[in-house]
Design a protein around this motif. Structure first.
Motif, short mmCIF file in Angstrom:
data_model
loop_
_atom_site.label_atom_id
_atom_site.label_comp_id
_atom_site.label_asym_id
_atom_site.label_seq_id
_atom_site.Cartn_x
_atom_site.Cartn_y
_atom_site.Cartn_z
N TYR A 215 -2.91 -1.14 -5.64
CA TYR A 215 -3.61 0.09 -5.04
C TYR A 215 -3.56 1.40 -6.09
O TYR A 215 -4.41 2.17 -6.06
CB TYR A 215 -3.34 0.38 -3.58
N SER B 6 2.33 -1.56 -7.17
CA SER B 6 1.12 -1.72 -6.09
C SER B 6 -0.11 -1.83 -6.99
O SER B 6 -0.45 -0.84 -7.84
CB SER B 6 1.17 -0.53 -5.26
N SER C 156 -1.11 7.15 -9.42
CA SER C 156 -2.43 6.63 -10.02
C SER C 156 -2.53 7.55 -11.20
O SER C 156 -3.28 7.16 -12.24
CB SER C 156 -3.62 6.70 -9.01
N LEU D 63 -6.02 0.73 -8.65
CA LEU D 63 -7.41 1.02 -8.06
C LEU D 63 -7.55 2.32 -8.30
O LEU D 63 -8.56 3.12 -8.42
CB LEU D 63 -7.49 0.62 -6.72
N GLY E 195 0.44 7.57 -3.83
CA GLY E 195 -0.43 6.73 -4.57
C GLY E 195 -1.23 7.61 -5.40
O GLY E 195 -1.41 7.21 -6.58
N LYS F 167 0.98 -1.24 0.03
CA LYS F 167 0.09 -0.02 -0.09
C LYS F 167 0.80 1.23 -0.12
O LYS F 167 1.65 1.31 0.95
CB LYS F 167 -0.90 0.02 1.27
N GLY G 271 -6.40 -9.38 -7.49
CA GLY G 271 -5.24 -8.21 -7.24
C GLY G 271 -4.02 -8.80 -7.26
O GLY G 271 -2.94 -8.03 -6.92
#
Length: 439
Positions: free
Chosen positions: A321, A319, A26, A324, A22, A16, A68
């Motif tokens: 995440y 990652s 992203s 996501l 993050g 994470k 995942g």
């Protein structure tokens, strides 16, 4: 996994990231896929906002199905541009008998094909796929996709909305192309991964100075706006015809082969055998479900994106995440009215300019597949298969039997190529590792 590779990894798949880190990672993946994902609906007359939303929803479904374990982003597939355009033209003609929403029905069927292939892989392994889709078949079919779209790109660059030759449009198109090429060749790091997006932004800014962009609709648009989704049984009654099946389904050969190649390359990037865990059947199923979701809301078929694999190779931040986050940002962007209107104001020559390069790269990647797999054209068998695929696909050959049965263009070329490969003597056994030894 070696210790050296461990040290080079910034974020493992299960890690994470910190909130700020993050978000930035992203958004970086969002930018990597943005240009190509938006280009497909722009070329086919679909809604770019819905394409963004469907790519986000499809990516979330893919991550769920693969538990995942596969860091991938799914965006609009270029393989279906010509079939979608052809079906939309026929939908507008009452005499054709092709009903509204047929291209979405075709997209849903393509997703079902992915799911069926995933089921067979789960039961029978992958060797049977190699017999159907060797480089000598897939390479020329990919070339047909790019070359078949050449006239579309040139038309967008040379003609204004009235269909007349316009030197201003030509100038905008070639400036956009030049910006894209310069970015691809001379930039480093992350910029080298998003030359399409840089080209579109640069071409758009140049278009504003050339006076062909009206920004007032963007200023007038609301920040939040629900796109006009196209939902089956509400906006249209799904109808399956042989024409739709034969125009869309055979083209699935290309994204299926592309998907396998991406999974092999991604396995090398993250240093994990994703073909075995979570399995090619799960990733293929995820691709299929994503395409079916897109079809149910009016978006184009989805596919895994090589652009995002390139970002992974650069950043070493694997990652799940991050993906996501990218998916959620794509969905948010899709509901932003100003972004939706902004995308609709991008002039045709800007999209045409980047398309000249993109469609050419698609054709060249088919040639590259043949070269990397050392396909010998001194062998008559290989020469015949590739020649027939190219001429049937690019020439627009068609078989019409009555009003309900029609097989043409790339779909016909794909089927003929597979049949010739199975029938002609001298077929060589090739592994997927040989076919996709380098992406």
């Amino acid at each position: 996994m070696s210790q050296n590779n461990d040290k080079n990894i910034v974020l493992r798949i299960e890690d994470k990231p910190k909130l700020g880190q993050g978000i930035l990672l992203s958004i970086q993946h969002l930018f990597a896929m943005f240009g190509a994902t938006v280009l497909v609906p722009a070329l086919t007359g679909m809604n770019p906002s819905i394409a963004l939303i469907s790519s986000g929803l499809g990516t979330l479904a893919f991550i769920l199905i693969t538990r995942g374990k596969v860091p991938s982003y799914l965006g609009s597939s270029f393989a279906f541009i010509n079939p979608i355009i052809a079906l939309k033209v026929l939908e507008a003609d009452p005499a054709s008998g092709i009903q509204t929403g047929s291209f979405l029905v075709g997209s849903f069927l393509v997703g079902l094909v992915y799911a069926l292939v995933a089921l067979i892989i789960a039961k029978a392994g992958t060797n049977w796929l190699m017999k159907l889709l060797p480089p000598i078949v897939v390479g020329p079919v990919i070339m047909v996709i790019g070359l078949g779209l050449a006239s579309t790109a040139i038309g967008m660059v040379t003609n204004n909305p009235k269909g007349e030759y316009d030197l201003t449009y030509v100038t905008i198109g070639f400036v956009t192309l030049l910006i894209t090429i310069i970015t691809a060749i001379f930039s480093k790091g992350f910029l080298s991964v998003i030359p399409v997006l840089v080209g579109i932004v640069g071409g758009y800014i140049f278009s504003i100075f050339m006076g062909v962009v009206n920004l007032q609709p963007v200023l007038d648009a609301n920040w939040f706006q629900i796109p006009d989704f196209t939902v089956p049984f509400i906006d249209y009654s799904p109808f399956i015809s042989w024409y739709v099946i034969l125009l869309m389904v055979p083209v699935a050969i290309v994204p299926i082969a592309e998907h396998i190649g991406h999974q092999l390359v991604l396995s090398k990037v993250v240093n994990k055998d994703l073909i075995k865990d979570p399995g090619l059947d799960r990733s293929m199923l995820g691709d299929g479900i994503a395409t079916m979701i897109a079809a149910c809301i009016g978006g184009p078929p989805n596919t895994t994106y090589g652009e995002n694999i390139g970002v992974l190779a650069i950043t070493r931040a694997f990652s799940i995440y991050v993906f996501l986050g990218a998916a959620f940002f794509a969905i948010i962007f899709g509901f932003c009215g100003k972004i939706s209107v902004l995308l609709s104001t991008i002039p045709g020559p800007v999209m045409g300019g980047v398309s000249i390069l993109l469609f050419g790269i698609i054709a060249s990647s088919g040639l590259r597949m043949l070269v990397e797999n050392k396909v010998d054209f001194k062998i008559k068998r290989n020469l015949i298969i590739s020649s027939v695929i190219l001429i049937i696909g690019i020439g627009g050959a068609a078989i019409h039997i009555g009003k309900m049965f029609s097989l043409e263009g790339m779909a016909l070329a794909s089927i003929v190529g597979v049949m010739l490969n199975l029938i002609l003597p001298g077929r060589e056994e090739v592994s997927f590792d040989d076919m996709f030894n380098e992406e």
